[in-house]
Motif scaffolding. Structure first.
Motif, PDB file in Angstrom:
ATOM      1  N   GLY A  72       0.846  -1.142   0.029  1.00  9.60           N
ATOM      2  CA  GLY A  72      -0.063   0.086  -0.069  1.00  9.60           C
ATOM      3  C   GLY A  72       0.935   1.309  -0.203  1.00  9.60           C
ATOM      4  O   GLY A  72       0.478   2.495  -0.045  1.00  9.60           O
ATOM      5  N   THR A  75       0.240   3.958  -2.723  1.00 11.50           N
ATOM      6  CA  THR A  75      -0.979   4.752  -2.610  1.00 11.50           C
ATOM      7  C   THR A  75      -0.561   5.910  -1.718  1.00 11.50           C
ATOM      8  O   THR A  75      -1.066   7.253  -1.707  1.00 11.50           O
ATOM      9  CB  THR A  75      -2.199   4.065  -2.264  1.00 11.50           C
ATOM     10  N   TYR A  78       1.415   8.501  -3.343  1.00 14.37           N
ATOM     11  CA  TYR A  78       0.558   9.458  -4.337  1.00 14.37           C
ATOM     12  C   TYR A  78      -0.346  10.426  -3.375  1.00 14.37           C
ATOM     13  O   TYR A  78      -0.357  11.606  -3.817  1.00 14.37           O
ATOM     14  CB  TYR A  78      -0.221   8.486  -5.170  1.00 14.37           C
ATOM     15  N   ASN A  79      -0.821  10.029  -2.336  1.00 17.29           N
ATOM     16  CA  ASN A  79      -1.655  10.869  -1.637  1.00 17.29           C
ATOM     17  C   ASN A  79      -0.558  11.914  -0.918  1.00 17.29           C
ATOM     18  O   ASN A  79      -1.156  13.119  -1.013  1.00 17.29           O
ATOM     19  CB  ASN A  79      -2.238  10.199  -0.504  1.00 17.29           C
TER      20      ASN A  79
END
Length: 350
Positions: A72, A75, A78-79
């Motif tokens: 994970g 993600t 990216y966030n």
């Protein structure tokens, strides 16, 4: 008949140019998916940013599929990248409102967290920064951009982490820019772009390719540069028009704002002062090879996989470039091998 043939030749040339642009983009997307272990190792990563990069950096294996060091984590990266607040200021003129400005607005500008078109106009728009007290001319660009930075300092310092200055024929891949900036700390002074090693001791960044100043860097430029008289515009024999990018570099240096690297891990450029096809072909003006801080490369080495910008991009080419990047993909590349089978319609054609 003569006019008809001339128009036909013009249309043929235009179509050929567009084909070259689209083909070049497609080839570059495929060629630049090689393995990298750290995308921007050319950077000097400072402070907390160093720990952030060390704990979150991911790599791409030889199939081009993204892998991360923890489940994970991609993600999370990216966030975090998308949380970076980017203010974009774009120089333009009233005559280009329905062409260049309309296209920039349709493509990349709205991906900035906030953007302003710097314009000398009585028209009022929410995305206009009207600079009407400075006459429209190339020699006045430096005065215009200094006025922009002063206004941003007065009104918007709490609204951004980084400020990008670009032209209305610059194309910017905002997500890649934010990814580069994620490796830095906006509360430290710095600026980056395509680095020219001329006129200024520490060099300066190409205005057309776009350059970025950190929040702290802009504050320092205004408070230590403008307010203390270190950034006065004087005529110089080597740059008689006082180019805005050169003068900005000179002012930032005087204010103690350092240059940050924008190269990727393999030494490839992310900002580009000319179009994609010219960089690919090596069809570049001679001055670029002697002025550039880093060696100019062509072919697949011309441009980072995480390329950020190109300059002198006309509206039609900007639309094609944006479409190829954001509306098309290659199966099995960039991690999209997990697409559901239902990505295609089922059934027989009757």
């Amino acid at each position: 008949m003569t006019d008809h043939m001339a128009n036909l030749r013009h249309m043929t040339s235009h179509v050929r140019t567009l084909f070259v642009i689209v083909f070049a983009v497609a080839v570059t997307m495929l060629l630049l998916t090689r393995s990298v272990t750290q995308h921007f190792s050319g950077l000097e990563v400072r402070g907390m940013a160093r720990e952030r990069v060390a704990s979150r950096i991911h790599h791409v294996n030889n199939t081009g599929i993204v892998q991360t060091n923890t489940s994970g984590n991609q993600t999370n990266i990216y966030n975090d990248v998308m949380k970076i607040r980017l203010l974009c200021v774009i120089l333009t003129m009233p005559k280009d409102l329905h062409t260049k400005v309309a296209t920039v607005n349709k493509t990349w500008a709205t991906r900035c967290d906030r953007h302003f078109y710097v314009i000398n106009s009585r028209i009022k728009r929410h995305d206009f920064l009207n600079i009407n007290n400075i006459p429209e001319s190339r020699n006045n660009l430096v005065h215009k951009i200094q006025e922009v930075y002063k206004r941003v300092y007065e009104r918007y310092m709490n609204d951004f982490d980084y400020i990008l200055k670009a032209d209305d024929d610059t194309y910017v891949i905002v997500e890649n820019l934010k990814y580069l900036l994620w490796h830095h700390d906006a509360q430290k002074a710095g600026y980056l772009g395509f680095h020219f090693n001329k006129f200024v001791k520490s060099g300066y960044m190409s205005g057309g390719a776009g350059y970025v100043i950190s929040n702290r860097g802009l504050r320092q430029m205004v408070e230590e540069g403008f307010n203390k008289g270190l950034c006065k515009i004087v005529k110089r024999e080597e740059d008689q028009e006082n180019s805005e990018d050169i003068e900005t570099g000179r002012c930032l240096e005087a204010a103690g704002v350092p240059v940050w690297s924008s190269l990727d891990a393999e030494g490839r450029e992310t900002f580009h002062p000319y179009t994609l096809e010219r960089h690919l072909a090596g069809d570049l003006p001679g001055y670029l090879y002697s002025w550039a801080k880093h060696p100019i490369q062509k072919g697949k080495e011309c441009c980072s996989r995480y390329t950020i910008s190109f300059h002198y991009v006309p509206p039609d080419a900007m639309i094609y470039l944006d479409h190829v990047l954001y509306q098309m993909t290659v199966f099995g590349v960039h991690g999209n091998q997990d697409f559901p089978v239902s990505v295609f319609s089922e059934g027989h054609i009757t």
